[in-house]
Design a protein around this motif. Sequence first.
Motif, PDB file in Angstrom:
ATOM      1  N   SER A   1      38.167  30.167  39.473  1.00  0.00           N
ATOM      2  CA  SER A   1      39.489  30.381  38.562  1.00  0.00           C
ATOM      3  C   SER A   1      39.802  29.084  38.963  1.00  0.00           C
ATOM      4  N   LYS A   2      39.905  27.488  39.479  1.00  0.00           N
ATOM      5  CA  LYS A   2      40.492  26.296  38.525  1.00  0.00           C
ATOM      6  C   LYS A   2      38.970  26.084  37.371  1.00  0.00           C
ATOM      7  N   ILE A   3      37.710  26.743  37.536  1.00  0.00           N
ATOM      8  CA  ILE A   3      36.978  26.381  36.589  1.00  0.00           C
ATOM      9  C   ILE A   3      36.986  26.580  35.417  1.00  0.00           C
ATOM     10  N   CYS A   4      37.830  28.545  35.870  1.00  0.00           N
ATOM     11  CA  CYS A   4      38.256  28.619  34.216  1.00  0.00           C
ATOM     12  C   CYS A   4      39.242  28.771  33.894  1.00  0.00           C
TER      13      CYS A   4
ATOM     14  N   ALA B   1      33.854  36.397  53.614  1.00  0.00           N
ATOM     15  CA  ALA B   1      35.232  36.807  53.221  1.00  0.00           C
ATOM     16  C   ALA B   1      35.540  35.465  52.662  1.00  0.00           C
ATOM     17  N   ILE B   2      35.416  34.650  54.151  1.00  0.00           N
ATOM     18  CA  ILE B   2      36.367  33.783  53.772  1.00  0.00           C
ATOM     19  C   ILE B   2      35.491  32.439  52.729  1.00  0.00           C
ATOM     20  N   VAL B   3      34.503  32.650  52.978  1.00  0.00           N
ATOM     21  CA  VAL B   3      33.587  31.608  51.567  1.00  0.00           C
ATOM     22  C   VAL B   3      33.082  32.323  50.476  1.00  0.00           C
ATOM     23  N   TYR B   4      33.596  33.901  50.444  1.00  0.00           N
ATOM     24  CA  TYR B   4      33.192  34.009  48.452  1.00  0.00           C
ATOM     25  C   TYR B   4      35.015  33.380  47.989  1.00  0.00           C
ATOM     26  N   PHE B   5      36.119  34.302  49.565  1.00  0.00           N
ATOM     27  CA  PHE B   5      36.952  33.462  48.895  1.00  0.00           C
ATOM     28  C   PHE B   5      37.191  32.122  48.226  1.00  0.00           C
ATOM     29  N   GLN B   6      36.905  30.706  48.766  1.00  0.00           N
ATOM     30  CA  GLN B   6      36.836  29.551  48.644  1.00  0.00           C
ATOM     31  C   GLN B   6      35.911  29.785  47.222  1.00  0.00           C
ATOM     32  N   GLN B   7      35.127  30.382  47.419  1.00  0.00           N
ATOM     33  CA  GLN B   7      34.350  30.215  45.822  1.00  0.00           C
ATOM     34  C   GLN B   7      34.538  30.764  44.131  1.00  0.00           C
TER      35      GLN B   7
ATOM     36  N   SER C   1      29.764  27.402  31.953  1.00  0.00           N
ATOM     37  CA  SER C   1      30.594  28.285  30.847  1.00  0.00           C
ATOM     38  C   SER C   1      31.425  29.275  31.413  1.00  0.00           C
ATOM     39  N   PHE C   2      32.207  29.013  30.675  1.00  0.00           N
ATOM     40  CA  PHE C   2      34.052  29.971  30.900  1.00  0.00           C
ATOM     41  C   PHE C   2      33.660  31.196  31.180  1.00  0.00           C
ATOM     42  N   GLU C   3      32.111  31.744  30.667  1.00  0.00           N
ATOM     43  CA  GLU C   3      32.041  33.288  31.100  1.00  0.00           C
ATOM     44  C   GLU C   3      30.974  33.278  31.613  1.00  0.00           C
ATOM     45  N   GLN C   4      30.319  32.226  31.926  1.00  0.00           N
ATOM     46  CA  GLN C   4      29.883  32.756  33.634  1.00  0.00           C
ATOM     47  C   GLN C   4      30.450  32.618  34.815  1.00  0.00           C
ATOM     48  N   ALA C   5      31.082  32.047  34.446  1.00  0.00           N
ATOM     49  CA  ALA C   5      32.174  31.162  35.819  1.00  0.00           C
ATOM     50  C   ALA C   5      32.950  33.068  36.048  1.00  0.00           C
ATOM     51  N   MET C   6      33.395  33.021  34.792  1.00  0.00           N
ATOM     52  CA  MET C   6      34.557  34.684  35.012  1.00  0.00           C
ATOM     53  C   MET C   6      33.721  36.074  35.101  1.00  0.00           C
ATOM     54  N   LYS C   7      32.126  35.754  34.928  1.00  0.00           N
ATOM     55  CA  LYS C   7      31.603  36.902  35.849  1.00  0.00           C
ATOM     56  C   LYS C   7      31.262  36.720  37.027  1.00  0.00           C
ATOM     57  N   ASN C   8      31.350  35.303  37.191  1.00  0.00           N
ATOM     58  CA  ASN C   8      30.590  35.162  38.775  1.00  0.00           C
ATOM     59  C   ASN C   8      31.845  35.969  39.572  1.00  0.00           C
ATOM     60  N   LEU C   9      32.860  35.141  38.989  1.00  0.00           N
ATOM     61  CA  LEU C   9      34.347  35.704  39.492  1.00  0.00           C
ATOM     62  C   LEU C   9      34.427  37.137  39.892  1.00  0.00           C
TER      63      LEU C   9
END
Length: 80
Positions: A44-47, A33-39, A8-16
């Motif tokens: 961000s794109k999903i949101c 850090a690179i892995v986190y950045f890619q995730q 969901s949008f809310e879950q994606a924002m929470k993860n971000l």
Amino acid sequence: MNEEITLSFEQAMKNLEEIVEKLEEGDVPLEQAIVYFQQGMNLSKICHDKLQHVEKQMEQILLEDGEIKPFILDEDGGES
């Protein structure tokens, strides 16, 4: 992307937000850090995509007589 469909949008924002917090701590190894950045970029794109989809839905309002008109907000924040 299957994750986009299931999150969901809310879950994606929470993860971000969680990723941003981890990166702001500053004690993350470079590789992680690179892995986190890619995730974070993927989240961000999903949101962004979900917001665009909702925006397109909101652009039109079904009037009582069945006609569709563009959804436009006036400067006072009300519907016109």
